[in-house]
Design an enzyme around this catalytic site. Structure first.
Site, PDB file in Angstrom:
ATOM      1  N   ILE A 175     -14.101  35.836 -90.979  1.00 21.13           N
ATOM      2  CA  ILE A 175     -15.313  35.303 -90.353  1.00 21.13           C
ATOM      3  C   ILE A 175     -16.502  35.988 -91.003  1.00 21.13           C
ATOM      4  O   ILE A 175     -16.511  37.207 -91.188  1.00 21.13           O
ATOM      5  CB  ILE A 175     -15.317  35.482 -88.823  1.00 21.13           C
ATOM      6  CG1 ILE A 175     -16.551  34.802 -88.207  1.00 21.13           C
ATOM      7  CG2 ILE A 175     -15.220  36.954 -88.417  1.00 21.13           C
ATOM      8  CD1 ILE A 175     -16.458  34.587 -86.713  1.00 21.13           C
ATOM      9  N   GLU A 197     -13.119  40.220 -79.293  1.00 18.82           N
ATOM     10  CA  GLU A 197     -13.267  41.014 -80.518  1.00 18.82           C
ATOM     11  C   GLU A 197     -13.529  42.483 -80.190  1.00 18.82           C
ATOM     12  O   GLU A 197     -12.908  43.392 -80.768  1.00 18.82           O
ATOM     13  CB  GLU A 197     -14.412  40.466 -81.376  1.00 18.82           C
ATOM     14  CG  GLU A 197     -14.661  41.294 -82.629  1.00 18.82           C
ATOM     15  CD  GLU A 197     -15.728  40.704 -83.549  1.00 18.82           C
ATOM     16  OE1 GLU A 197     -16.116  41.388 -84.511  1.00 18.82           O
ATOM     17  OE2 GLU A 197     -16.174  39.568 -83.293  1.00 18.82           O
ATOM     18  N   GLU A 203     -25.589  51.229 -80.459  1.00 13.61           N
ATOM     19  CA  GLU A 203     -26.906  50.932 -79.880  1.00 13.61           C
ATOM     20  C   GLU A 203     -26.957  49.518 -79.301  1.00 13.61           C
ATOM     21  O   GLU A 203     -27.525  49.285 -78.218  1.00 13.61           O
ATOM     22  CB  GLU A 203     -27.989  51.114 -80.940  1.00 13.61           C
ATOM     23  CG  GLU A 203     -28.191  52.553 -81.397  1.00 13.61           C
ATOM     24  CD  GLU A 203     -27.087  53.064 -82.316  1.00 13.61           C
ATOM     25  OE1 GLU A 203     -26.941  54.294 -82.430  1.00 13.61           O
ATOM     26  OE2 GLU A 203     -26.373  52.236 -82.926  1.00 13.61           O
TER      27      GLU A 203
END
Length: 382
Positions: A124, A245, A370
């Protein structure tokens, strides 16, 4: 700590997988790291034994099992090494679900069966030289021209990029869309497509056996039937699949932490200094206790989230928590374990050196620490 949702059938699956890995992976992994490649024959061996895409429907060659079997596949591949696990887990549980969920029947019949057998390898392509965490900022464009799209742009840091037979490419089909993410679509680009080429294989600090590459599209001609789902819905598809994922990545990094601690415990029990085992020093005992505690906390959490994910619960906030905390925890574990190995930990003949190199990127890919904190805060403060 054993997950409560695992049954005797799962243990048989694990036993069979371990037997194969003991024969086909562990003896060769250091060679694969040196050669910076996993042979395609290994992929087909996994496929022949039913380990790839075990969740796929039987009509496409799968076993119609749930994510708990992918959980086992991820664990066992990661114990061999992240260079092996990263590409295979991405293919099996990150890329292929896009085809299953959003593909047409023709697309499923074309790509899923050979993905199950390992004949096809998938990738991907999200990240670009100028766009990483900001998916809405991708610059790759696809313009419709009758029965095909003209695709232009560059992608980088693409896992399986060199060897992929098909790639799900994130691109913009509507440059005027407001907000910009509504113009994002997903195209399936096949190996050999006119105007598509792979750039250089990237030389990484760690994960040496993992295939990571640049992709270049210069007026690549992609058939219109390779549009995945609907135009303009790509961003929403990505957001939907990122839960799994990030859960897969959290599990991978959890295993890395467990393996590094195991290696270190074995080492400090054997190594002596000042006439005593390193394991007998109070500082060593405190460090081991601290790491074991954090690792157990991570294991409990990732097992709980896996059970919720299997049940179909929406746990975006929680997997974001797991992904950032476990990846940062594993970096702390890597540093402590290397220190406890002393100078030998810096030697390539010791496995801890490789595991130490492989860990830093886990707090970057699949969403940085983050970005994970940003997602968590938005969910809490919404």
């Amino acid at each position: 700590m054993e997950a409560s949702f695992l049954t005797e059938d799962h243990q048989l699956f694990r036993k069979s997988l371990r037997k194969m890995l003991d024969k086909e992976a562990y003896p060769f992994y250091e060679k694969w790291e040196e050669e910076k490649a996993i042979p395609r024959e290994f992929w087909t061996k996994l496929g022949e034994n039913g380990f790839l895409l075990p969740w796929v429907d039987e009509k496409y060659g799968g076993l119609a099992l749930d994510f708990s079997y992918s959980f086992i596949l991820t664990e066992e591949l990661e114990r061999v090494g992240v260079g092996l696990a990263s590409g295979i887990c991405l293919h099996s549980d990150i890329v292929s679900p896009y085809i299953s969920s959003y593909g047409t029947e023709e697309q499923k019949e074309k790509w899923l069966p050979k993905s199950v057998t390992g004949e096809f390898i998938s990738a991907i392509a999200m990240t670009e030289p100028g766009a990483g965490s900001d998916l809405a900022g991708v610059k790759t464009t696809a313009q419709r021209n009758e029965d095909h799209y003209i695709l232009n742009g560059e992608k980088t840091f693409i896992t399986n990029g060199q060897n992929a037979d098909y790639i799900v490419v994130v691109c913009k089909t509507d440059l005027k869309a407001e907000p910009a993410h509504r113009g994002i679509s997903l195209l399936i680009v096949e190996k050999g497509t006119e105007g598509f080429r792979t750039g250089k294989k990237l030389h990484k600090m760690g994960m040496h056996s993992g295939d990571t590459a640049e992709l270049i599209f210069e007026d690549a001609k992609v058939p219109a039937e390779n549009l995945l789902g609907e135009e303009g819905k790509g961003f929403y598809y990505l957001m939907d699949k990122l839960q799994q994922e990030r859960l897969v990545v959290a599990l991978q990094v959890q295993i890395e932490a467990e393996e590094m601690l195991r290696l270190t415990i074995d080492y400090v029990k054997e190594r002596k200094a000042f006439g005593s085992r390193i394991a007998d020093f109070q500082n060593t005992q405190f460090k081991i206790a601290e790491m074991a505690t954090e690792i157990d906390i991570g294991r409990t959490y990732v097992n709980t989230l896996t059970e919720k994910h299997i049940a179909g619960e929406e746990i975006v906030k929680e997997v974001s928590m797991a992904k950032w905390w476990i990846s940062e925890m594993a970096k702390r574990v890597a540093a402590e374990c290397l220190q406890l190995h002393g100078g030998y930990g810096y030697m390539e003949e010791y496995e801890i050196a490789r595991r130490y190199r492989d860990i830093p990127v886990t707090s970057i890919y699949a969403g940085t620490t983050e970005i994970m904190k940003n997602i968590i805060a938005k969910k809490i403060l919404a």
